[in-house]
Design an enzyme around this catalytic site. Structure first.
Site, mmCIF file in Angstrom:
data_model
loop_
_atom_site.group_PDB
_atom_site.id
_atom_site.type_symbol
_atom_site.label_atom_id
_atom_site.label_comp_id
_atom_site.label_asym_id
_atom_site.label_seq_id
_atom_site.Cartn_x
_atom_site.Cartn_y
_atom_site.Cartn_z
ATOM 1 C CG ASN A 155 1.720 -21.162 -27.665
ATOM 2 O OD1 ASN A 155 2.903 -21.514 -27.710
ATOM 3 N ND2 ASN A 155 1.039 -21.107 -26.530
ATOM 4 C CE LYS A 177 -0.485 -24.473 -26.001
ATOM 5 N NZ LYS A 177 -1.629 -24.897 -25.215
ATOM 6 C CG HIS A 207 -0.018 -19.958 -22.468
ATOM 7 N ND1 HIS A 207 -0.365 -21.133 -21.852
ATOM 8 C CD2 HIS A 207 -0.635 -19.960 -23.675
ATOM 9 C CE1 HIS A 207 -1.151 -21.827 -22.679
ATOM 10 N NE2 HIS A 207 -1.322 -21.138 -23.788
ATOM 11 C CD GLU A 247 -0.126 -24.725 -21.932
ATOM 12 O OE1 GLU A 247 0.879 -24.470 -22.626
ATOM 13 O OE2 GLU A 247 -1.224 -25.100 -22.423
ATOM 14 C CD GLU A 276 -4.640 -19.107 -25.101
ATOM 15 O OE1 GLU A 276 -4.650 -19.535 -26.255
ATOM 16 O OE2 GLU A 276 -3.746 -19.378 -24.289
ATOM 17 N N GLY A 278 -6.581 -27.349 -25.262
ATOM 18 C CA GLY A 278 -6.188 -28.730 -25.508
ATOM 19 C C GLY A 278 -7.252 -29.765 -25.178
ATOM 20 C CB SER A 313 -10.363 -26.402 -28.360
ATOM 21 O OG SER A 313 -9.783 -27.198 -27.347
HETATM 22 P P1 13P Z 1 -5.023 -25.484 -28.150
HETATM 23 O O1 13P Z 1 -5.353 -24.760 -29.428
HETATM 24 O O2 13P Z 1 -4.160 -26.677 -28.358
HETATM 25 O O3 13P Z 1 -6.243 -25.744 -27.336
HETATM 26 O O4 13P Z 1 -4.111 -24.467 -27.299
HETATM 27 C C1 13P Z 1 -4.537 -23.162 -27.108
HETATM 28 C C2 13P Z 1 -3.442 -22.401 -26.496
HETATM 29 O O5 13P Z 1 -3.109 -22.587 -25.334
HETATM 30 C C3 13P Z 1 -2.745 -21.420 -27.329
HETATM 31 O O6 13P Z 1 -1.906 -20.607 -26.568
#
Ligand code: 13P
Length: 242
Positions: free
Chosen positions: A6, A8, A91, A93, A160, A166, A205
């Protein structure tokens, strides 16, 4: 297993070089899993011709409706038309910064299926919810909204934990196993005959140095990778860890 990247809100035309490098490596030595990249919407149609048969392309969100006066929104049909075969919905976010609710996420899931896309539905608890022992309640409620009609072929769940995204922090392997077991049990009850076979990815992560350990955990069906999917070298190391 499905290893999905992803990206983002990252990636410009120059990022296509990373995809080319990934493709070359996977053509030389095939992956032992399915591989998916979800770039920003602007890159879907440019990336799709570069990926070849070994790498699928997906989107990070879609609108519930198929067309109309919804300025700035992108329909699942448009994503399919641009070359996507997958879409991520729900997601954290999107839930956090765009106020997306579980029922909207179910509408988006159905929109993805309507357009012929496979759907990754993200679930996960906040840190305060885990600390107060409510992680399974929170994830259970999110799962209770999953759209009718889900099959092992058209839906993947990505667990997640929001506090692991992150941050470089991940749950213990015991906690991942417990949550994936809980999700499996819930899916099996909700979708008889299908839920036992649905993939449940872990996300948050995932890095080259922790991927192998995570993939050994029961009921972990791959990973949804953020930061470490942006560079072919890191993403490949995770794919090779399968
Ligand atoms: P990270 O791997 O950067 O922690 O992000 C995970 C994520 O949100 C994937 O959708």
């Amino acid at each position: 297993m499905l290893i999905a990247g992803n990206w983002k809100m990252n990636g410009l035309a120059s990022s296509l070089a990373e995809v080319k490098a990934l493709r070359q490596s996977l053509e030389a030595t095939p992956a032992a899993c399915d591989v998916l990249i979800c770039p920003p919407t602007t890159l879907i149609s440019r990336l799709a011709p570069e990926t070849g048969p070994k790498i699928a392309v997906g989107a990070q969100d879609c609108a519930p409706k198929s067309s109309g006066a919804f300025t700035g929104d992108i329909a699942a049909e448009m994503l399919a038309d641009a070359g996507a075969s997958w879409v991520i919905v729900g997601h954290s976010e999107r839930r956090q910064y765009h106020g997306e609710t579980d029922s909207l996420i179910a509408e988006k899931t159905k929109a993805g299926w309507r357009a012929g896309l496979k759907v990754i539905v993200c679930v996960g608890e906040l840190e305060a919810e885990r600390v107060s022992g409510k992680a399974e309640d929170v994830v259970g409620k999110q799962l209770s909204f999953l759209a009718d009609g889900a099959t092992a072929a058209n839906m993947v769940i990505a667990y997640e934990p929001v506090w692991a995204i992150g941050t470089g922090r991940i749950p213990t392997m015991e906690d991942i196993a417990a949550m994936h077991g809980f999700i499996r049990k819930t899916l099996a009850a909700k979708f008889p005959g299908e839920g036992d076979n649905m993939l449940i990815q872990y996300g948050g992560s995932v890095k080259p140095d922790n991927a192998a350990e995570i993939f050994k955990v029961k009921d972990v069906g791959g990973a949804l990778v953020g930061g470490a999917s942006l560079k072919a070298k890191d993403f490949l190391a995770i794919i090779r860890a399968v």
